[in-house]
Scaffold this active site. Sequence first.
Site, mmCIF file in Angstrom:
data_model
loop_
_atom_site.group_PDB
_atom_site.id
_atom_site.type_symbol
_atom_site.label_atom_id
_atom_site.label_comp_id
_atom_site.label_asym_id
_atom_site.label_seq_id
_atom_site.Cartn_x
_atom_site.Cartn_y
_atom_site.Cartn_z
ATOM 1 N N CYS A 47 33.868 62.348 15.120
ATOM 2 C CA CYS A 47 35.235 61.827 15.138
ATOM 3 C C CYS A 47 35.658 61.425 16.548
ATOM 4 C CB CYS A 47 36.222 62.887 14.638
ATOM 5 S SG CYS A 47 35.910 63.541 12.994
ATOM 6 N N ASP B 11 43.201 36.198 51.038
ATOM 7 C CA ASP B 11 44.496 35.903 50.419
ATOM 8 C C ASP B 11 45.632 36.293 51.370
ATOM 9 O OD1 ASP B 11 45.642 35.508 47.345
ATOM 10 O OD2 ASP B 11 46.943 36.703 48.639
#
Length: 550
Positions: free
Chosen positions: A42, A449
């Site tokens: 599970c 940048d």
Amino acid sequence: MDHPGSHESLPDERVCEQARLSRDARFDGLFFTAVTSTRIYCRPVCPAPAPKPVNVTYYRHAAAAEAAGFRPCLRCRPELSPADGAWRRGDETVARALKLIDQGWLGERSLTDLAATLNLGERQLRRLFHDRLGASPIEVHGTRRLLFAKQLLTETRLPITEVALAAGFGSLSRFNTSFRDSYRMAPRYLRKQKSEAVSEAVVLRLPYRPPYDFAAMLDFLRGRALPGVERVDTDSYARVIGDAAAPGWLRVSRWDADGQSHALKLELHGASPARMLEIVNRLRRMFDLDADPLVIARALSQDPRLRPLLRKRPGLRLPSGWDGYEIAVRAVIGQQVSVAAARTLTSRLALRYGTALATPFGEGLAHLFPTPEALVDADLTEIGLTRARSQTVVTISRSLLDGRVDFRSERTLEDFVARWVALPGIGPWTAQYMAMRALGHPDAFPAEDLVLQKAVPQDGSRMTAKALSARAEQWRPWRAYAVIQLWKDSMAEVGKNASVGKPADTSAASKRTNGKRTASRQPSTTRAADAAAGAPAISTKTRLRSRNAA
């Protein structure tokens, strides 16, 4: 609850136990719970009554549980677990191997071929998988196919023959045998369950690990949406997919309004079953659904500049793109123009060189984006591009066709960037940007940048690219997430339409127009492509002065 810190093994058993008992969705997909009394495995979030600890065994990967003889729970459905993104991201060998397996590599080639592609021996690759995941590459491949088939059988009305094809099985009898041997039931048994399908579209869940800021993701995509090819509203993203011979379209939205299901909803129209798994994998990358936000936050929170940003936006993800070539073309077109101009130019390109659909899929979905073949000899100055930008688009189109560059996800970041910066008109900023947006690489980092250089210091100063790179070393291997956080924080101060200051890729091709040397102008890709992760306005004079470090 502490979060597991290592991906070399399972989380501590006490952590697994607490996560299982509390059904903590943050751990979904990070481990699986196998119950020895029922031989079922599970998810940690399974709603069934918790078994006794003495009957529980934990596994790192679903394939490891299945290899030990456990079958998937029909209630919590392990096929809905988000993948453990730490194993599918970055440049580690297991991550690169899993990317190839996700692409169906072992369905067409041998394990020996996979190992050779990764520059390993077959035994070494098997040992790595067993040490890290508890299962072999072949077992991971088999579990991946069967769990996807199980999802299609449960959630759709596709004929079982098409389910087998979608899951990568060339033979229906081989699919039936594999499914029955692994799950001890025939595929048709799941068709006895109630189907949720209510339309002609194939509707699938795309699970994620919370927190997840879907609104921010849509904001990002909306700021760069290309009319005619894609459409983004306040609730969903839609686009045209496929090719001229077999076009289709898709829509991605929340599975439920409150987000409690921790899943997005995919509505797929007109897609070939053979392409469905590829489409799902593309969308998982595009929407960054397999990320582990707690692992990323823990790593980046060591930096005092990032810590408050992560607290403010814990669910911010790394937005990727549908197609690498499309991202590359958009990046080049947006280098020298405003947001509105970039969208106008790209729309002209799509309308003129893309494929118009005979029957549009509703408003705003009428064209396929052009292919490299369509643009390899195109004169894009006719739609308003500068000669330098037009030549760069032609160059990348030709280079993709002859194999000099590509968007193969198993490439390392260093290899990818090196190949792209070798092309005229492409510099480090553009190559790193493409690694972020086309590959979804978590460690891509455009150090040139200008916004990042000014966003990290908080005293009004600006860092050099070298200093910024040194500062970002502590952010590895999640530097791209730091970029998104810093861009988003900068944008919040000035609004979505701010112009973005990032350095131009000043190769020989981009420095000359009509035979004359020109000043390198500040590109504005993020004004169009990164509107939701933008930054403060930078003056024209500053932009004209900015130069790519390369």
